[in-house]
Design a protein around this motif. Structure first.
Motif, PDB file in Angstrom:
ATOM      1  N   LYS A  26     -15.586  84.916 -34.439  1.00 47.20           N
ATOM      2  CA  LYS A  26     -16.167  85.675 -34.420  1.00 47.20           C
ATOM      3  C   LYS A  26     -17.528  85.202 -33.302  1.00 47.20           C
ATOM      4  O   LYS A  26     -18.254  86.216 -32.510  1.00 47.20           O
ATOM      5  N   MET A  27     -17.412  84.373 -32.246  1.00 47.31           N
ATOM      6  CA  MET A  27     -18.818  84.878 -31.467  1.00 47.31           C
ATOM      7  C   MET A  27     -17.553  84.695 -29.533  1.00 47.31           C
ATOM      8  O   MET A  27     -18.317  83.972 -28.911  1.00 47.31           O
ATOM      9  N   ASN A  28     -16.573  85.081 -30.027  1.00 40.06           N
ATOM     10  CA  ASN A  28     -15.486  85.564 -29.209  1.00 40.06           C
ATOM     11  C   ASN A  28     -15.578  83.920 -28.172  1.00 40.06           C
ATOM     12  O   ASN A  28     -15.430  84.414 -26.877  1.00 40.06           O
ATOM     13  N   HIS A  29     -15.981  83.175 -28.392  1.00 40.95           N
ATOM     14  CA  HIS A  29     -15.027  81.860 -27.586  1.00 40.95           C
ATOM     15  C   HIS A  29     -13.654  82.676 -27.183  1.00 40.95           C
ATOM     16  O   HIS A  29     -12.449  81.927 -27.575  1.00 40.95           O
ATOM     17  N   ARG A  30     -13.113  81.284 -25.939  1.00 37.50           N
ATOM     18  CA  ARG A  30     -11.952  81.556 -25.818  1.00 37.50           C
ATOM     19  C   ARG A  30     -11.492  80.457 -25.546  1.00 37.50           C
ATOM     20  O   ARG A  30     -10.160  79.606 -25.456  1.00 37.50           O
TER      21      ARG A  30
END
Length: 247
Positions: A96-100
């Motif tokens: 949801k936080m767009n972490h890779r």
């Protein structure tokens, strides 16, 4: 160092949703059920408000490649979440936080350990029963391992992160140093390793602090919360955010 120059960190003390080698474990009904999954999503949504820039989890650092293969497969729909807090909470927040990437910070080598925690527990039970009761008996009726009534996942996390519970569990660990015979410091055969492990976790967390704009979320077993909080504060590198603000 001023607060403005410190990395922020939020520690979520968790129960282990899946299998664990820990001496004490909270038994929870089917976490795959629709009701429990909805409750887990509620916790995830609350923690997103912290806006973490990195998520650290209780996985050995040497397994980071496999951890991130699973996470990237989850992002592309090729991995089904397992029943553990790393997947159920960590992966979902990271997505949801767009972490890779997600970060394993644990260490579980033999190190200085001469005995396992279970060895200490059984020795004390047999040889120093009064001290055994003082150190361990409170756990049997605590929310750490016992649910007397139905509680939501959020309520469980609130219980687990109560300062009184966290402090009392830490005090029990400290008092393991008192478990000894006339000639041997039995408790220290495990306790020294516990400190070694948590200092290595601290070192790995410090390595994640690349700038003062970092907001690290650490998801870790409740027993680690107090000792790691101490190390993080004493290092003067981190500013601890209260988890109660988000639960």
């Amino acid at each position: 160092m001023s607060k403005n120059n410190k990395t922020k960190i939020l520690i979520l003390g968790t129960f282990h949703m899946g299998a664990t080698s820990d001496l004490f474990k909270l038994d929870v009904d089917n976490l795959n059920s629709t009701k429990r999954q909805k409750e887990i999503h509620e916790v995830v949504e609350r923690l997103i408000n912290y806006k973490p820039t990195k998520i650290a989890v209780e996985v050995q650092r040497k397994h980071n490649k496999k951890l991130n293969e699973q996470y990237l497969n989850y992002l592309t729909g090729k991995y089904e979440l397992e029943i553990n807090e790393v997947d159920q909470i960590g992966f979902r927040i990271a997505q949801k936080m767009n972490h890779r990437e997600i970060y394993g910070i644990d260490w579980m080598e033999r190190g200085v350990a001469k005995k396992d925690a279970g060895d200490i527990y059984e020795w004390a039970k047999t040889n120093t029963p009064q001290l055994f009761d003082e150190v361990f008996s409170w756990l049997e009726s605590s929310p750490i391992i016992k649910n007397e009534e139905y509680k939501s996942i959020l309520e469980m996390y609130r219980d687990y992160n109560e300062p009184d519970i966290i402090n009392k569990l830490h005090a029990s660990n400290i008092n393991i140093a008192r478990i000894k015979s006339t000639e041997e410091f039995i408790g220290l055969d495990w306790l020294l390793w516990w400190y070694q492990r948590n200092l290595i976790i601290f070192s790995n967390l410090a390595e994640l602090s690349k700038s003062t704009k970092e907001r690290i979320l650490l998801i870790v077993g409740i027993g680690h919360v107090k000792i790691l909080s101490n190390f993080l504060e004493e290092s003067e590198l981190f500013e601890l955010e209260p988890v109660s603000k988000y639960l």
